[in-house]
Design an enzyme around this catalytic site. Structure first.
Site, mmCIF file in Angstrom:
data_model
loop_
_atom_site.group_PDB
_atom_site.id
_atom_site.type_symbol
_atom_site.label_atom_id
_atom_site.label_comp_id
_atom_site.label_asym_id
_atom_site.label_seq_id
_atom_site.Cartn_x
_atom_site.Cartn_y
_atom_site.Cartn_z
ATOM 1 N N ASP A 191 0.838 -1.204 0.000
ATOM 2 C CA ASP A 191 0.000 0.000 0.000
ATOM 3 C C ASP A 191 0.873 1.256 0.000
ATOM 4 O O ASP A 191 2.102 1.181 0.181
ATOM 5 C CB ASP A 191 -0.964 -0.002 1.203
ATOM 6 N N ASN B 26 -7.940 -0.100 13.537
ATOM 7 C CA ASN B 26 -9.324 -0.558 13.338
ATOM 8 C C ASN B 26 -9.354 -1.924 12.647
ATOM 9 O O ASN B 26 -10.383 -2.332 12.122
ATOM 10 C CB ASN B 26 -10.090 0.468 12.500
ATOM 11 N N HIS C 163 -7.590 -2.701 9.953
ATOM 12 C CA HIS C 163 -7.401 -2.663 8.500
ATOM 13 C C HIS C 163 -6.164 -3.444 8.076
ATOM 14 O O HIS C 163 -5.205 -3.604 8.838
ATOM 15 C CB HIS C 163 -7.415 -1.228 7.938
ATOM 16 N N GLU D 219 -9.881 -0.405 4.566
ATOM 17 C CA GLU D 219 -10.547 0.068 5.776
ATOM 18 C C GLU D 219 -11.854 -0.700 6.002
ATOM 19 O O GLU D 219 -12.383 -1.309 5.064
ATOM 20 C CB GLU D 219 -10.831 1.576 5.642
HETATM 21 C C1 GLP Z 1 -0.803 1.471 8.205
HETATM 22 C C2 GLP Z 1 -0.615 0.757 6.864
HETATM 23 C C3 GLP Z 1 -0.568 -0.740 6.992
HETATM 24 C C4 GLP Z 1 0.139 -1.066 8.285
HETATM 25 C C5 GLP Z 1 -0.775 -0.674 9.413
HETATM 26 C C6 GLP Z 1 -0.120 -0.771 10.772
HETATM 27 O O1 GLP Z 1 -1.698 2.524 8.100
HETATM 28 N N1 GLP Z 1 -1.638 1.082 5.935
HETATM 29 O O2 GLP Z 1 0.051 -1.326 5.901
HETATM 30 O O3 GLP Z 1 0.392 -2.437 8.353
HETATM 31 O O4 GLP Z 1 -1.319 0.607 9.207
HETATM 32 O O5 GLP Z 1 0.907 0.145 10.881
HETATM 33 P P1 GLP Z 1 1.979 0.095 12.069
HETATM 34 O O6 GLP Z 1 2.769 -1.133 11.869
HETATM 35 O O7 GLP Z 1 2.784 1.342 11.891
HETATM 36 O O8 GLP Z 1 1.196 0.073 13.329
#
Ligand code: GLP
Length: 242
Positions: free
Chosen positions: A67, A136, A138, A143
């Site tokens: 992403d 949340n 995701h 989302e």
């Molecule tokens: C982000 C990204 C995801 C990521 C998730 C957790 O917004 N879109 O790909 O895995 O949220 O992020 P983090 O590892 O910084 O908590």
């Protein structure tokens, strides 16, 4: 979904790095996807350490983007591409053609999605995907209650916008993400979902307690035997006894 709990973040990351190395030993020309975000950063340093100490062939692997934040290019500090470049792709000295990544700043994001979809199709799917989990639930930028199949442009949920400041040095005003779709993520041959630290404790609790639905994207992994949940004790929290 199998579950593995580690005593701390370092042990968690080292174990995930071992799984990636195993995959590369079995299939050096694997297609691997690793989330941006903070959770996998320790995996990157473990992989770089292993690359120095072991004979791991990184010459044939390809990494496909999960992403990206819409409107950010890959040089912007805190973008998914920049994070992976800094901590993984550059230290491993990968060639340009080994990285296939969304350009969040592309003029035509629909074309950008098509480009990624085509590359994924040509490669025959993802061999191993390492996912993080949003606050949340995701996955990528899928989302809650948004049903994607292939690469898609998705409106960010309020909670994602509320926490995104942690990635960036300057204040940003981002509204959308571009992400692989569910068919592509769930179609990966092996799936690892990682979570670390007390801030993820609540969402992991929800992952266990909620029924499988798009309302909580990570629950879609629960029925999959090819999916493993890798946690540290802090993320496991009160579920430690399960
Ligand atoms: C982000 C990204 C995801 C990521 C998730 C957790 O917004 N879109 O790909 O895995 O949220 O992020 P983090 O590892 O910084 O908590």
């Amino acid at each position: 979904m199998k579950e593995y709990v580690y005593k701390d973040y370092k042990a968690l990351c080292s174990s995930v790095a071992d799984q990636i190395v195993k995959q590369l030993i079995i299939k050096p020309n694997s297609l691997i996807t690793i989330a941006g975000g903070n959770t996998p950063i320790g995996v990157f340093s473990a992989l770089v350490d292993l690359a120095e100490s072991q004979e791991v062939d990184y010459s044939k692997v390809k990494f496909l983007s999960l992403d990206e934040w819409v409107s950010l290019d890959g040089k912007t500090k805190g973008s998914c591409r920049q994070t992976l470049d800094e901590f993984l792709f550059c230290p491993l000295k990968l060639k340009e053609n080994q990285v296939i990544f969304f350009d969040g700043d592309a003029d035509n994001l629909t074309n950008e999605c098509n480009r990624i979809d085509q590359a994924l199709e040509e490669a025959g799917g993802i061999d191993l995907i390492i996912l993080g989990i949003g606050m949340n639930g995701h996955l990528g930028f899928n989302e809650p209650n948004i049903i994607t199949q292939k690469s898609s442009i998705v409106k960010l949920a309020p909670v994602t916008k509320a926490v995104m400041g942690k990635y960036f040095e300057k204040e940003v005003s981002l509204t959308h993400g571009v992400t692989l779709g569910y068919d592509q993520i769930l179609g990966a041959k092996q799936i690892i979902l990682m979570a670390s630290g007390a801030p993820k404790k609540e969402v992991i609790k929800q992952l266990y307690s909620q029924k499988i639905s798009y309302e909580m994207p990570a629950t879609l992994l629960k029925s999959k035997s090819k999916c493993s949940l890798y946690l540290d004790v802090a993320a496991k929290g009160e579920n430690e006894k399960n």
